[in-house]
Structure formats: structure tokens, C-alpha cells
Write a protein that holds these residues in place. Structure first.
Motif, PDB file in Angstrom:
ATOM      1  N   LYS A 122       0.829  -1.201   0.000  1.00  0.00           N
ATOM      2  CA  LYS A 122       0.000   0.000   0.000  1.00  0.00           C
ATOM      3  C   LYS A 122       0.866   1.255   0.000  1.00  0.00           C
ATOM      4  CE  LYS A 122      -3.883   2.170   2.380  1.00  0.00           C
ATOM      5  NZ  LYS A 122      -3.301   3.479   2.496  1.00  0.00           N
ATOM      6  N   MET A 123       1.894   1.233   0.821  1.00  0.00           N
ATOM      7  CA  MET A 123       2.761   2.399   0.929  1.00  0.00           C
ATOM      8  C   MET A 123       3.554   2.639  -0.355  1.00  0.00           C
ATOM      9  SD  MET A 123       2.383   4.104   3.616  1.00  0.00           S
ATOM     10  CE  MET A 123       3.887   5.079   3.579  1.00  0.00           C
ATOM     11  N   ILE A 124       3.831   1.565  -1.073  1.00  0.00           N
ATOM     12  CA  ILE A 124       4.579   1.726  -2.329  1.00  0.00           C
ATOM     13  C   ILE A 124       3.801   2.597  -3.303  1.00  0.00           C
ATOM     14  CG2 ILE A 124       5.336   0.497  -4.416  1.00  0.00           C
ATOM     15  CD1 ILE A 124       6.202  -1.781  -2.538  1.00  0.00           C
ATOM     16  N   GLY A 125       2.523   2.258  -3.517  1.00  0.00           N
ATOM     17  CA  GLY A 125       1.695   3.043  -4.422  1.00  0.00           C
ATOM     18  C   GLY A 125       1.530   4.460  -3.942  1.00  0.00           C
ATOM     19  N   GLU A 126       1.289   4.659  -2.650  1.00  0.00           N
ATOM     20  CA  GLU A 126       1.100   5.998  -2.108  1.00  0.00           C
ATOM     21  C   GLU A 126       2.373   6.831  -2.235  1.00  0.00           C
ATOM     22  OE1 GLU A 126      -0.214   5.431   1.839  1.00  0.00           O
ATOM     23  OE2 GLU A 126      -2.288   4.940   1.291  1.00  0.00           O
ATOM     24  N   SER A 127       3.533   6.186  -2.051  1.00  0.00           N
ATOM     25  CA  SER A 127       4.796   6.926  -2.146  1.00  0.00           C
ATOM     26  C   SER A 127       5.075   7.374  -3.575  1.00  0.00           C
ATOM     27  CB  SER A 127       5.956   6.056  -1.637  1.00  0.00           C
ATOM     28  OG  SER A 127       5.774   5.769  -0.266  1.00  0.00           O
ATOM     29  N   LEU A 128       4.688   6.567  -4.581  1.00  0.00           N
ATOM     30  CA  LEU A 128       4.877   6.963  -5.972  1.00  0.00           C
ATOM     31  C   LEU A 128       3.988   8.161  -6.300  1.00  0.00           C
ATOM     32  CD1 LEU A 128       6.200   6.515  -8.679  1.00  0.00           C
ATOM     33  CD2 LEU A 128       4.450   4.802  -9.205  1.00  0.00           C
ATOM     34  N   GLU A 129       2.755   8.125  -5.790  1.00  0.00           N
ATOM     35  CA  GLU A 129       1.869   9.274  -5.979  1.00  0.00           C
ATOM     36  C   GLU A 129       2.429  10.507  -5.294  1.00  0.00           C
ATOM     37  OE1 GLU A 129      -2.033   8.331  -4.690  1.00  0.00           O
ATOM     38  OE2 GLU A 129      -2.173   6.499  -5.897  1.00  0.00           O
ATOM     39  N   LEU A 130       2.937  10.318  -4.073  1.00  0.00           N
ATOM     40  CA  LEU A 130       3.520  11.437  -3.322  1.00  0.00           C
ATOM     41  C   LEU A 130       4.746  11.989  -4.042  1.00  0.00           C
ATOM     42  CD1 LEU A 130       3.498  13.175  -0.771  1.00  0.00           C
ATOM     43  CD2 LEU A 130       4.913  11.431   0.337  1.00  0.00           C
ATOM     44  N   HIS A 131       5.546  11.076  -4.602  1.00  0.00           N
ATOM     45  CA  HIS A 131       6.743  11.503  -5.352  1.00  0.00           C
ATOM     46  C   HIS A 131       6.345  12.397  -6.537  1.00  0.00           C
ATOM     47  CE1 HIS A 131      10.433  11.298  -7.729  1.00  0.00           C
ATOM     48  NE2 HIS A 131       9.685  10.875  -8.751  1.00  0.00           N
ATOM     49  N   CYS A 132       5.362  11.962  -7.319  1.00  0.00           N
ATOM     50  CA  CYS A 132       4.921  12.739  -8.490  1.00  0.00           C
ATOM     51  C   CYS A 132       4.298  14.065  -8.059  1.00  0.00           C
ATOM     52  CB  CYS A 132       3.919  11.932  -9.298  1.00  0.00           C
ATOM     53  SG  CYS A 132       4.641  10.473 -10.095  1.00  0.00           S
ATOM     54  N   SER A 133       3.520  14.029  -6.962  1.00  0.00           N
ATOM     55  CA  SER A 133       2.900  15.254  -6.466  1.00  0.00           C
ATOM     56  C   SER A 133       3.963  16.262  -6.041  1.00  0.00           C
ATOM     57  CB  SER A 133       1.967  14.934  -5.299  1.00  0.00           C
ATOM     58  OG  SER A 133       1.390  16.115  -4.789  1.00  0.00           O
ATOM     59  N   ASN A 134       4.988  15.766  -5.334  1.00  0.00           N
ATOM     60  CA  ASN A 134       6.074  16.653  -4.884  1.00  0.00           C
ATOM     61  C   ASN A 134       6.848  17.225  -6.070  1.00  0.00           C
ATOM     62  OD1 ASN A 134       5.433  16.250  -2.195  1.00  0.00           O
ATOM     63  ND2 ASN A 134       6.897  14.561  -1.936  1.00  0.00           N
TER      64      ASN A 134
END
Length: 392
Positions: free
Chosen positions: A151-163
Motif C-alpha cells: 500500500k505504501m509503495i503506491g502511495e509513495s509513488l503518488e507522493l513523489h509525483c505530487s512533490n
């Protein structure tokens, strides 16, 4: 006979004609020979003088010609020497220029060779650096995924792109970039990007889907597994483009060499690695800005067409109303014409009746005017007698 006097003694003696002619002839011959000899001497003297003069004149002319030729020869020698010196100078200059050109070309060749070696070195270093960055990135993402839950993997990729987007937010001052939380249609993407011009006209929109998974996941997904659903989300949310940002199939070079265009399967869709997230937005946005003028012109044409449609609707409504009023007025007009025709017909009959009465009255009047006692008593003896009595 002829007499001759001796020039020496003075004695006279006679000679016959034959002797006289012979003597005269001798004398003439002697005189002639003397004259010829004298002329010959004079001619010889003149000839000698002429030869001397001619020799002197010819010698002078020859000297003049010789001097002239000597001058020409000297000039030609000078010209030849000058030409030789110029030629030697030109040859020297040409050799010098050639040597300079050879030196220049040699220097340019050395410079080009140095530049080539430098470029080759830079390309090699750049390639090695990119390869190293790629290896580091792969290692980073592998380590990054290994440290997190699924779960955290997907959320971190989204967070990376958002940042990454928010770092450059000032460059996209009119842009909308938010999570897709609308599930009214039953599915949603991860992010929606929309950009607008200064007048608020949307000129580009992108539906983003981020996909990642841990190395230890038993079920390995492929990028193609998510394209159909992404295309569905793009259409439902009315986005122009769809982009899958993925770390799936991390060892697949098809997805590791840049931006992958999959529009042959799904319209306006791309698959990218996270490092191409901002470059792809910039690329699509740049193309859309170039097409913005055409969109504005298209919008103007649409508005013009809408105005024309409204004008046509109003015109058709006017035509329909006018036609209906015209039909009503036409019906009433026809009825009025019919009534007028009836009245005219009635008046015509009345006119004919009046004309007929007038004719009868005229005939009666004519008959009254022609009426006389004689006509009234014609074949009526009784009335004749009565009128006769009245006259008496």
C-alpha cells in the motif's frame, strides 16, 4: 657636191653626197658616242652619289631600326625580368599561402580531432553517468520498494509525483493538479491535470495513473493490465490524454528507454517511468499551447455557428409566424374577394335588369312618339267616325 672646211688648215674641199653623208654620219656617231660617254660618266657619278646617299640613308635607317630593336629587346628583357620576379613572388606567395593553408588545415584537423576526442569522452562519460544514474535509480527503487508495504509503495509513488509537480508549480500558475476523488462513475484515476489560459479556456487535460509493486509480491502485474481501465477513466473524466506512471516491469527495456507511446492501442496514451513525469507534462503542455490559437479560432467559429444557428432559428420562427399570418390573411382576403365577386355578380344582374327596363321604356317611348290618330283608327271605322265628328 658639198664643201667641207678643214678644222686644222682651213682649206676647203668638195665631197660628194655619199661621202658627205658618211662623214656626217661619222661625225654624228662620234658626237653621239661622246654624248653617251658623257651621259654614262654623269650617270655613273650620279649612280655613285646615289649609292653613297642610299648607303648613308640605309645605314642611318638600319641604325635607327637597330636602336629601335635594341630598345624593344631591352624593354622585353625588363618585362621578362619583371614577369619573372612577379611569377617568382606569386609562386613564393602561393607556396607561403599553401603552407599557411596546410598549417591552418592541420591545426583545424588537430582541433577537430581534439573536439571529437572531447565529445567522445563527454559522450562516454555522459553515457556512463546516465547508465550509473539508471543503475542507481533502479537500485534506489528496488530498495525503496523493499522497505515499504504494498500500500505504501503506491502511495509513495503518488507522493513523489505530487512533490515533483509542486516543486515547479510556479511554472503552471493556471494549472489544476489534484487527486481524482470522484467515484460517481464507479472508477477513478490517481491524478487529474488541467491547464487553462488567461481567459479561463482549458487547453489541455491529462489523467494520471501511478502503479508500483514490491519485488517480493507473488503476483507480478504488467503495464498493459492497467491501460484499458485508464482509458475508461480518461473518457469518463473527459480528459484529453492518459498517462501511466509505472515502476512495473522494472527490467523491461521497452519501458526503460524513454516515453512509450501506446496510442496505437488507446488514444493519446503514454507509459513512462517517474523521471519522465515532469518532462512529459511540459511536452504535452507545449504542444497544446501551440494548438491553443487554433482552439480559440475554433471556439470563435463555434460561437459564430451558434449565432448563425440562433439567427436561423429566429428567422425560421419569423418565417413560420409570417407564413401562418399570411395564410390567415390570405383566407380572409379570398373570402372578401368572393363576397366582392358575389356583389359584383348581383350588381351585374341588376345592371342588366336596368338596361333591359331602359330598352323597354325606349321602345315604348318610340311607339308613343309614332302614335297618331291615323294609326289608332286604322282599320277601325267606328273610331274614325268619332274623331271626324270631334274635329267638326
Amino acid at each position: 657636191m658639198n664643201e667641207l672646211k678643214c678644222p686644222n688648215c682651213g682649206a676647203l674641199f668638195e665631197v660628194n653626197e655619199t661621202h658627205y653623208e658618211s662623214i656626217a654620219k661619222q661625225i654624228k656617231n662620234n658626237e653621239f658616242l661622246k654624248e653617251v660617254e658623257l651621259k654614262e660618266k654623269e650617270f655613273q657619278k650620279e649612280k655613285e652619289n646615289a649609292i653613297k646617299w642610299a648607303e648613308a640613308n640605309i645605314e642611318k635607317k638600319l641604325l635607327e631600326e637597330i636602336n629601335k630593336k635594341d630598345l624593344e629587346i631591352a624593354q622585353l628583357k625588363n618585362q621578362a625580368q619583371l614577369t619573372q620576379r612577379q611569377t617568382e613572388l606569386e609562386i613564393k606567395n602561393a607556396v607561403s599561402e599553401k603552407e599557411v593553408s596546410i598549417t591552418k588545415l592541420s591545426n583545424e584537423l588537430q582541433l577537430k580531432n581534439s573536439e571529437f576526442l572531447l565529445k567522445e569522452k563527454n559522450l562516454k562519460e555522459s553515457y556512463e553517468e546516465k547508465l550509473k544514474d539508471k543503475e542507481n535509480q533502479i537500485a534506489y527503487y528496488k530498495e525503496f520498494k523493499a522497505k515499504q508495504s504494498t500500500k505504501m509503495i503506491g502511495e509513495s509513488l503518488e507522493l513523489h509525483c505530487s512533490n515533483e509537480f509542486n516543486k515547479l508549480r510556479p511554472l503552471f500558475k493556471n494549472a489544476y493538479f489534484e487527486k481524482d476523488n470522484d467515484i460517481k462513475t464507479g472508477s477513478k484515476g490517481d491524478f487529474i491535470y488541467r491547464d487553462y489560459d488567461e481567459e479561463g479556456l482549458e487547453f489541455v487535460s491529462i489523467m494520471f495513473e501511478m502503479k508500483n509493486e514490491a519485488d517480493e509480491t507473488s503476483t507480478k502485474h504488467k503495464n498493459e493490465d492497467f491501460l484499458k481501465e485508464l482509458d475508461k477513466d480518461r473518457k469518463e473524466k473527459k480528459c484529453e490524454y492518459a498517462v501511466l506512471v509505472t515502476l512495473l516491469e522494472i527490467d523491461n527495456d521497452y519501458y526503460n528507454n524513454g516515453i512509450v507511446d501506446v496510442s496505437h492501442k488507446y488514444e493519446k496514451m503514454y507509459v513512462i517511468r517517474p523521471q519522465f513525469f515532469i518532462p512529459l507534462i511540459t511536452l504535452i503542455r507545449g504542444l497544446a499551447i501551440h494548438a491553443l490559437d487554433y482552439k480559440k479560432e475554433l471556439e470563435i467559429v463555434k460561437n459564430q455557428n451558434l449565432d448563425i444557428a440562433h439567427f436561423e432559428e429566429n428567422m425560421n420562427a419569423f418565417k413560420e409566424g409570417f407564413g401562418r399570418n399570411y395564410r390567415l390573411a390570405s383566407d380572409k382576403f379570398k373570402k372578401a374577394i368572393e363576397e366582392i365577386d358575389k356583389t359584383i355578380e348581383h350588381l351585374q344582374k341588376t345592371k342588366e335588369a336596368l338596361l333591359s327596363s331602359e330598352n323597354n321604356l325606349r321602345l315604348a317611348n318610340n311607339k308613343a312618339e309614332d302614335l297618331s290618330i291615323k294609326k289608332l283608327t286604322h282599320n277601325n271605322e267606328t273610331m274614325k267616325e268619332l274623331f271626324e265628328k270631334l274635329k267638326q
